[in-house]
Structure formats: structure tokens, C-alpha cells
Write a protein that holds these residues in place. Structure first.
Motif, short mmCIF file in Angstrom:
data_model
loop_
_atom_site.label_atom_id
_atom_site.label_comp_id
_atom_site.label_asym_id
_atom_site.label_seq_id
_atom_site.Cartn_x
_atom_site.Cartn_y
_atom_site.Cartn_z
N VAL A 58 27.90 50.57 32.89
CA VAL A 58 29.23 50.47 33.70
C VAL A 58 29.65 52.05 33.23
O VAL A 58 29.84 52.44 31.94
N PRO A 59 30.51 52.62 34.33
CA PRO A 59 30.95 54.06 34.10
C PRO A 59 32.15 53.71 33.31
O PRO A 59 32.90 52.81 33.73
N ALA A 60 32.67 54.29 32.26
CA ALA A 60 33.93 53.96 31.35
C ALA A 60 35.23 54.17 32.23
O ALA A 60 36.22 53.64 31.88
N ASP A 61 35.20 54.96 33.13
CA ASP A 61 36.42 55.04 34.10
C ASP A 61 36.48 54.52 35.48
O ASP A 61 37.12 54.80 36.28
N ILE A 62 35.69 53.42 35.42
CA ILE A 62 35.39 52.58 36.94
C ILE A 62 36.92 51.98 36.97
O ILE A 62 37.51 51.50 36.03
N GLU A 63 37.18 51.90 38.19
CA GLU A 63 38.48 51.12 38.60
C GLU A 63 38.42 49.63 38.35
O GLU A 63 37.54 48.90 38.62
#
Length: 382
Positions: A189-194
């Protein structure tokens, strides 16, 4: 004291000591580098990356040095002993090892090169109702056939360093029809994901852990790390790495506390003589010194066993023993050193209270020490 390292490993240890003395050097400088109650300094971390230390155990094809567990323990012990404000290193290395073992080539390349370059990773397992009983987790991942995505909903908690991580390895439930250890899957998971909200939890140790709230977070089908439904087995294979990392770090904390206390009690005088000359203090320090050396031998013996064995071998007894011993040691050493220093041990000026705060949580994270004792007992058929 005991000759447990090669000459090259001893030289490596000295280079870390010199780096920490130069870049950190004092409690005040550490606090300045890791500002606002934080535990991590991007500046110091980047310098370690430039030296190649963060890629120590990562394969050469991803920019690492492909060194072993012994070298990793040297890095962690001496960095923590040197007060290096690198709170992100433990979770990053633990998480990187999972990507290395189970990730696709694209996932491995991204995560491992990120680690080598000074990026940070975090792993999210615990939930409000799933702490020591991790398999009770309920954060749900459902596959949407219409657009070939995984939809994540739920809450995670006690996620170390998620507030500055680049990527998060999420452990979520993909199937509730079987036993609780089944139907668990890992996701990249990208930490900045919506749809992901990261909220810090105030602790006595500073800004370390977070609540994570997933609201209809959509991940591509290839975000799965390893096998769908294979998350529990994948977690179990990472125990050697995780618990050894935690042990080596707490060994460094214990050694720093001992060294600082020793210097203080040699100088501090009461009743006309140094505090350290009183038998009660002298014997206390003798006991602590002995325990530190015994723990160091255990840490490096387990590391060497891991280096000498099949990479897929599991050491549940040894991994639990080393985590149990080192974290109990650091708690004991820091608290007894605080007592030996009297009121000065409690003052922020001297830094012992910071070491106490680092140590007292260590028997809880990475699997509580009550759980470690239970695992050890079961390995003996109890």
C-alpha cells in the motif's frame, strides 16, 4: 569483551561508533535531530543510506551488500548505543525482509531499492481487537471483479512509523469462511493512497505509532504480496528477522544505559566518595554487566545460526528466546541505572529517562513477552 566478531566486523562496529559520535554525540543533539517528540531523523538516516548501511542485508542486485544477520546485529546494536535517532530502521528492515521473501519482482525492486536509498517502510498487523491474537484481525479486503481491484475497509492500530513511511505492508482478511489463521493476505500500500487516514497515537515514547483508517481504499490486483490467503504463513516465516532485529536494538539501548550510568557514578559523590564505590551500587553494576554480556552472546549466537542455516528455516524457540531476553534486559538495565543515578536519572538533561521510555515498551512490541514465553514452552512440548 568476548571475541565473537571477526576483525572486519569489529572495524564495522567502530565505524558506526565513530559515525554516531560525530553526527549525534549527545542527548541534546539527538533531541534536536528528532524534533517535536519524534524518534526519527531523515538527515541522519540519509547519511547512513549514503554509507550503504541501510542496504546491508539486501541482495546486491537491488543495491545492497548481501551481508548476514551478524552484520545486521552489529549495525543495530551500535546505532542504538550511539543514540542514533533512526526510529524507522527496525520496521523498515522487518518489512523489507517480507517483500524480499514474498513480493513479486516489481514489488521487491521497489521496496528494496527504496530501503537502500533511505526510504522507510511500515507493516500494519494489529487492530483494536487483534493485538497478541493477530489472527483475529477483521480489516477486510474484498475483490471487485468489475474493475479488478481490492477494496480495503477497516481500522488498524499501533502501526509503527506509518506517519513517515513511504509504503505500508498491510495484513488484511480476504476470506472469513475458514479458520481464523486462514484467509489472511498481505498487500503493498502506498502511504499516500486516497482513502487512507493516518492518525498518530500519543505515547510516552513520543511520535512512534499510529491508527490507520481504510475507507474504500482501492488497490490493483497485483498489490497482493505473496499468495492470497497465505498471509499467516508468511508472517510466521518473518519471526527470525523481526525478533532478532528487536533484540539487537534493545541490546544497544541497554549498553548505552550502562555506559552512561557508569560514567555518572564514577564522578558523582555522596558522603565524601563516588557513588559507584558503595557496595550496593558496585554489585548492581556487576550484575548488569554480566547480564549484558550474556545477552550479547545469545544475540550473536542466534544471528550466526540464522546465517549458517537454510534461509527458509524457522527458529521459533531461538527467536522468542532472544527477543525475550534482550527486551527484559533493556528494561531492567535502564530502570536500575535510573535508580543508581537518583534524581539525575529522572532528569531529561541526562537522557536516562529517554532510554527508559525506549526500553519499557520493548517487552510489548513484536509479540509480547508473555507470548514469547508461551512459544518457548510449546517448543518443549508443554
Amino acid at each position: 569483551m568476548f571475541d565473537i566478531l571477526t576483525e572486519e566486523q569489529r572495524d564495522f562496529a567502530k565505524s558506526i561508533d565513530d559515525f554516531c559520535a560525530r553526527e549525534v554525540g549527545s542527548v541534546e543533539k539527538r533531541a534536536e535531530l528528532a524534533s517535536e517528540g519524534g524518534t526519527h531523523s531523515p538527515e541522519v538516516y540519509a547519511k547512513m543510506a549514503d554509507l550503504g548501511w541501510l542496504g546491508l542485508t539486501i541482495p546486491e542486485q537491488y543495491g545492497g551488500s548481501d551481508a548476514g544477520a551478524v552484520e545486521l546485529c552489529v549495525l543495530l546494536e551500535h546505532s542504538l548505543k550511539g543514540l542514533a535517532p533512526i526510529g524507522g530502521i527496525g520496521p523498515t528492515l522487518i518489512t523489507a525482509a517480507a517483500y524480499q521473501k514474498f513480493g513479486s519482482e516489481e514489488q521487491r525492486k521497489r521496496a528494496l531499492e527504496l530501503t537502500v536509498g533511505g526510504g522507510t517502510l511500515s507493516i500494519s498487523m494489529s487492530e483494536p481487537g487483534a493485538g497478541s491474537d493477530v489472527a483475529a484481525l477483521r480489516c477486510k479486503a474484498e475483490y471487485d471483479d468489475d474493475d479488478n481491484t481490492w477494496v480495503i475497509n477497516g481500522q488498524k492500530t499501533w502501526c509503527s512509523n506509518a506517519h513517515f513511511a513511504d509504503r505500508i505492508l498491510l495484513v488484511a482478511r480476504t476470506d472469513s469462511s475458514g479458520k481464523k489463521h486462514e484467509g489472511i493476505t498481505m498487500f503493498d500500500v502506498p502511504a499516500d493512497i486516497e482513502g487512507l487516514q493516518i492518525t498518530g497515537i500519543d505515547t510516552m515514547g513520543g511520535k512512534e505509532v499510529n491508527d490507520l483508517y481504510f475507507t474504500d481504499v482501492r488497490l490493483p490486483a497485483d498489490a497482493v504480496v505473496g499468495e492470497v490467503g497465505g498471509g499467516w504463513q508468511q508472517l510466521m516465516t518473518g519471526l527470525n528477522t523481526e525478533r532478532l532485529i528487536l533484540a539487537a536494538m534493545q541490546l544497544g539501548v541497554a549498553q548505552r544505559a550502562f555506559d552512561d550510568c557508569l560514567a555518572f557514578i564514577k564522578e558523582r559523590e555522596q558522603f565524601g566518595r563516588p557513588v559507584g564505590s558503595f557496595q550496593v551500587i558496585r554489585h548492581r553494576m556487576a550484575d548488569l554487566a554480566t547480564e549484558i554480556e550474556a545477552t550479547r552472546l545469545l544475540v550473536y549466537a542466534v544471528a550466526k545460526k540464522i546465517d549458517d542455516s537454510d534461509p527458509n528455516a524457522l527458529f521459533p524457540r531461538e527467536a522468542s528466546m532472544v527477543k525475550l531476553k534482550a527486551t527484559e534486559l533493556s528494561k531492567r538495565v535502564t530502570l536500575e541505572c535510573m535508580q543508581s543515578m537518583g534524581g539525575y536519572g529522572y532528569a531529561t538533561e541526562y537522557g536516562m529517562e529517554r532510554l527508559v521510555r525506549q526500553a519499557v515498551v520493548s517487552p510489548i512490541y513484536g509479540g509480547t513477552n508473555e507470548v514469547q514465553r508461551d512459544i518457548i514452552g510449546k517448543t518443549y512440548g508443554l
